[in-house]
Design a protein around this motif. Structure first.
Motif, short mmCIF file in Angstrom:
data_model
loop_
_atom_site.label_atom_id
_atom_site.label_comp_id
_atom_site.label_asym_id
_atom_site.label_seq_id
_atom_site.Cartn_x
_atom_site.Cartn_y
_atom_site.Cartn_z
N ASN A 275 0.76 -1.26 -0.12
CA ASN A 275 -0.05 -0.11 0.15
C ASN A 275 0.91 1.20 0.05
OD1 ASN A 275 -2.83 -0.97 0.09
ND2 ASN A 275 -1.91 -1.69 2.20
N GLU A 276 0.44 2.31 -0.78
CA GLU A 276 1.23 3.62 -0.69
C GLU A 276 0.03 4.71 -0.45
OE1 GLU A 276 3.67 4.33 -4.33
OE2 GLU A 276 4.16 2.02 -4.27
N CYS B 242 -6.63 7.82 -0.75
CA CYS B 242 -5.78 6.93 -1.27
C CYS B 242 -6.60 5.44 -1.43
CB CYS B 242 -4.58 6.49 -0.77
SG CYS B 242 -4.60 5.81 1.02
N GLU B 243 -6.20 4.38 -2.08
CA GLU B 243 -6.91 3.17 -1.98
C GLU B 243 -5.91 2.29 -1.13
OE1 GLU B 243 -9.34 1.72 -5.54
OE2 GLU B 243 -7.42 0.60 -5.71
N ILE B 244 -6.45 1.55 -0.17
CA ILE B 244 -6.00 0.65 0.74
C ILE B 244 -6.23 -0.88 0.38
CG2 ILE B 244 -5.24 -0.04 3.10
CD1 ILE B 244 -3.97 2.62 2.61
N GLU B 245 -5.58 -1.58 0.32
CA GLU B 245 -5.97 -3.09 0.16
C GLU B 245 -5.90 -3.83 1.47
OE1 GLU B 245 -4.70 -7.21 -2.09
OE2 GLU B 245 -3.62 -5.69 -2.35
N LYS C 111 -10.28 -3.48 -1.83
CA LYS C 111 -9.70 -2.20 -1.97
C LYS C 111 -10.62 -1.18 -1.45
CE LYS C 111 -6.28 -3.50 -5.24
NZ LYS C 111 -5.41 -3.24 -6.50
#
Length: 110
Positions: free
Chosen positions: A61-62, A69-72, A78
């Protein structure tokens, strides 16, 4: 204070209820409860790259502090989130109604 480093899981309180709340099935929870994960964080100013390795599963994750942002998640889902910095040692995000707090104390993350 820089979060950059490699951190090995030492303990996990309330693991099963937390994983159930995330939507993980019971068989995956049972498999994962004894696996020690490794988190590697690279911080460049307000930008973060986080890699969490748990057994054969690797999450990348970035995010940038204060930006969506998109978090897995562990489920593979996601989700959109905004990560905030509280003080100089806490990363806080709300994911699907759950509050995630990552606190750095010396060389330990809680």
């Amino acid at each position: 204070m820089s979060f950059t480093g490699k951190y090995e899981l030492q303990s996990q309180e309330n693991f099963e209820p937390f994983m159930k709340a995330l939507g993980l099935p019971d068989d995956q929870i049972q498999k994962g409860k004894d696996i020690k994960s490794i988190s590697e964080i690279v911080q460049d100013g307000n930008k973060f790259k986080v890699t969490v390795t748990t057994g054969s599963k690797v999450l990348h994750n970035e995010f940038t502090i204060g930006e969506e942002c998109e978090i897995e998640m562990l489920t593979g889902e996601k989700v959109k989130a905004v990560v905030h910095l509280e003080g100089n040692n806490k990363l806080v995000a709300n994911l699907k109604g759950l509050k995630s707090v990552t606190e750095l104390n010396g060389d330990t993350i809680t």
